[in-house]
Design a protein around this motif. Structure first.
Motif, PDB file in Angstrom:
ATOM      1  N   LYS A 141      11.791  41.588  13.769  1.00  0.00           N
ATOM      2  CA  LYS A 141      11.896  40.948  12.358  1.00  0.00           C
ATOM      3  C   LYS A 141      12.976  39.932  12.319  1.00  0.00           C
ATOM      4  N   ILE A 142      14.129  40.468  12.861  1.00  0.00           N
ATOM      5  CA  ILE A 142      15.403  39.478  12.561  1.00  0.00           C
ATOM      6  C   ILE A 142      15.112  38.376  13.895  1.00  0.00           C
ATOM      7  N   GLU A 143      14.602  38.576  14.755  1.00  0.00           N
ATOM      8  CA  GLU A 143      14.411  37.380  15.528  1.00  0.00           C
ATOM      9  C   GLU A 143      13.296  36.466  15.174  1.00  0.00           C
TER      10      GLU A 143
ATOM     11  N   THR B 251       9.669  31.514  34.838  1.00  0.00           N
ATOM     12  CA  THR B 251       9.669  33.015  35.027  1.00  0.00           C
ATOM     13  C   THR B 251      10.749  33.716  34.381  1.00  0.00           C
ATOM     14  N   GLY B 252      11.824  33.128  33.660  1.00  0.00           N
ATOM     15  CA  GLY B 252      12.670  33.771  32.897  1.00  0.00           C
ATOM     16  C   GLY B 252      13.785  32.715  32.579  1.00  0.00           C
TER      17      GLY B 252
ATOM     18  N   ARG C  36      12.098  37.714  21.841  1.00  0.00           N
ATOM     19  CA  ARG C  36      13.479  37.951  22.341  1.00  0.00           C
ATOM     20  C   ARG C  36      13.915  36.690  23.158  1.00  0.00           C
ATOM     21  N   ASP C  37      13.050  36.118  24.017  1.00  0.00           N
ATOM     22  CA  ASP C  37      13.009  35.173  24.988  1.00  0.00           C
ATOM     23  C   ASP C  37      13.528  33.951  24.184  1.00  0.00           C
TER      24      ASP C  37
ATOM     25  N   GLN D 241      20.030  30.193  21.530  1.00  0.00           N
ATOM     26  CA  GLN D 241      21.141  30.404  21.606  1.00  0.00           C
ATOM     27  C   GLN D 241      21.808  29.632  22.778  1.00  0.00           C
ATOM     28  N   ASP D 242      21.133  29.774  24.080  1.00  0.00           N
ATOM     29  CA  ASP D 242      21.844  29.175  25.201  1.00  0.00           C
ATOM     30  C   ASP D 242      21.844  27.351  25.261  1.00  0.00           C
ATOM     31  N   VAL D 243      20.616  26.818  24.657  1.00  0.00           N
ATOM     32  CA  VAL D 243      20.361  25.393  24.667  1.00  0.00           C
ATOM     33  C   VAL D 243      20.714  24.976  23.221  1.00  0.00           C
TER      34      VAL D 243
END
Length: 230
Positions: free
Chosen positions: A84-86, A159-160, A183-184, A190-192
Motif C-alpha cells: 500500500k505504501i509502495e 531481468t532485474g 517493489r521493483d 529511487q535509483d534513477v
C-alpha cells in the motif's frame, strides 16, 4: 519519547525494555508519518490551486524521496502492508511526472519492461534485445514491439535492477516508462532520480514474476503525451 522508554524500562527487565522501546518507536514513526502526510497534502493543494514552478515540483518530489524510507519503515513497525505504501509512492511520483510533462523525441523515450511479462514457455528470450520476439501473440511483448515500430521509441526488457541500470546507462534515455511490480518500481524510481520515470504497475493474474501483464493502452497513451508534450 525513546529516552523516556529507555529510562522507564531500566527497572523493568530486558523484555519490558524491548516492549516499551517498540511502543515508543512506533509512536515516533507514526508521528513522523502523519507530519509527512500533512506536508504532502499541503503541497498537493498548492500545486493544484496555483501555477507551480518546476523548482517547486522538484523540491516536493525530492521531499517525498527523502522521507519514503522512513514511512516504509514505519509501515513495517505498525504492520501496514508495504504494498500500500509502495502504491502510494508510485501514485505520488506519477502525479508529479504529469505536472511537469514536456515534449521528447522518440529516440529519447524508453519503455522498460520486466522479463516476467514474456510468455514463460517461449524459447526466444527477449531480455535486453526485444527484437528477438517472433510476435506469436502469446504475451504482450508483441504489443510492446508494435509500439516500438509504430512510434520509433526504445523498448527493452530487464531481468532485474542490475540489468535495468545497464540498459539505462547504454541507451541514455531522457525519460522512462517503467513497467514492474510495486517493489521493483519504487526501487527503480529511487535509483534513477536524474531521469523522469513514469511507473505502471503490472497485473499479476498468475502470481508474482510469472506471465504478468500490463495495460498497453496506458503505456501507449503516455507515449503519445511524451511525443506531443502533454
Amino acid at each position: 519519547m525513546l529516552l523516556i522508554a529507555f529510562v522507564y524500562s531500566l527497572n523493568s527487565g530486558k523484555t519490558e525494555f524491548y516492549r516499551y522501546f517498540m511502543i515508543a518507536t512506533a509512536f515516533f514513526l507514526l508521528t513522523v508519518t502523519v507530519l509527512v502526510g500533512i506536508a504532502l497534502a499541503v503541497s498537493f493543494y498548492v500545486i493544484l490551486s496555483r501555477r507551480s514552478s518546476k523548482s517547486a515540483i522538484s523540491f516536493i518530489s525530492s521531499f517525498v524521496d527523502l522521507f519514503y524510507p522512513i514511512v516504509l519503515f514505519a509501515s513495517r513497525v505498525l504492520r501496514i502492508k508495504e504494498e500500500k505504501i509502495e502504491q502510494s509512492y508510485i501514485a505520488i511520483k506519477d502525479f508529479f511526472f504529469n505536472k511537469d510533462l514536456k515534449r521528447y523525441e522518440p529516440k529519447d523515450i524508453l519503455i522498460l519492461a520486466p522479463h516476467c511479462i514474456q510468455y514463460s514457455g517461449c524459447k526466444f528470450k527477449v531480455t535486453y534485445d526485444i527484437d528477438n520476439c517472433r510476435k506469436c501473440g502469446k504475451c504482450q511483448i508483441n504489443d510492446l514491439v508494435n509500439l516500438k515500430e509504430k512510434y520509433g521509441i526504445n523498448v527493452a526488457v530487464a531481468t532485474g535492477g542490475t540489468l535495468a541500470r545497464k540498459i539505462v546507462k547504454d541507451l541514455r534515455p531522457k525519460v522512462i516508462i517503467a513497467i514492474a511490480c510495486e517493489r521493483d518500481l519504487t526501487s527503480g524510481m529511487q535509483d534513477v532520480k536524474h531521469i523522469p520515470v513514469y511507473g505502471i504497475i503490472n497485473d499479476r493474474p498468475n502470481g508474482p514474476c510469472f506471465n504478468t501483464r500490463v495495460d498497453v493502452s496506458e503505456v501507449e497513451n503516455m507515449v503519445k503525451k511524451l511525443l506531443n508534450g502533454g
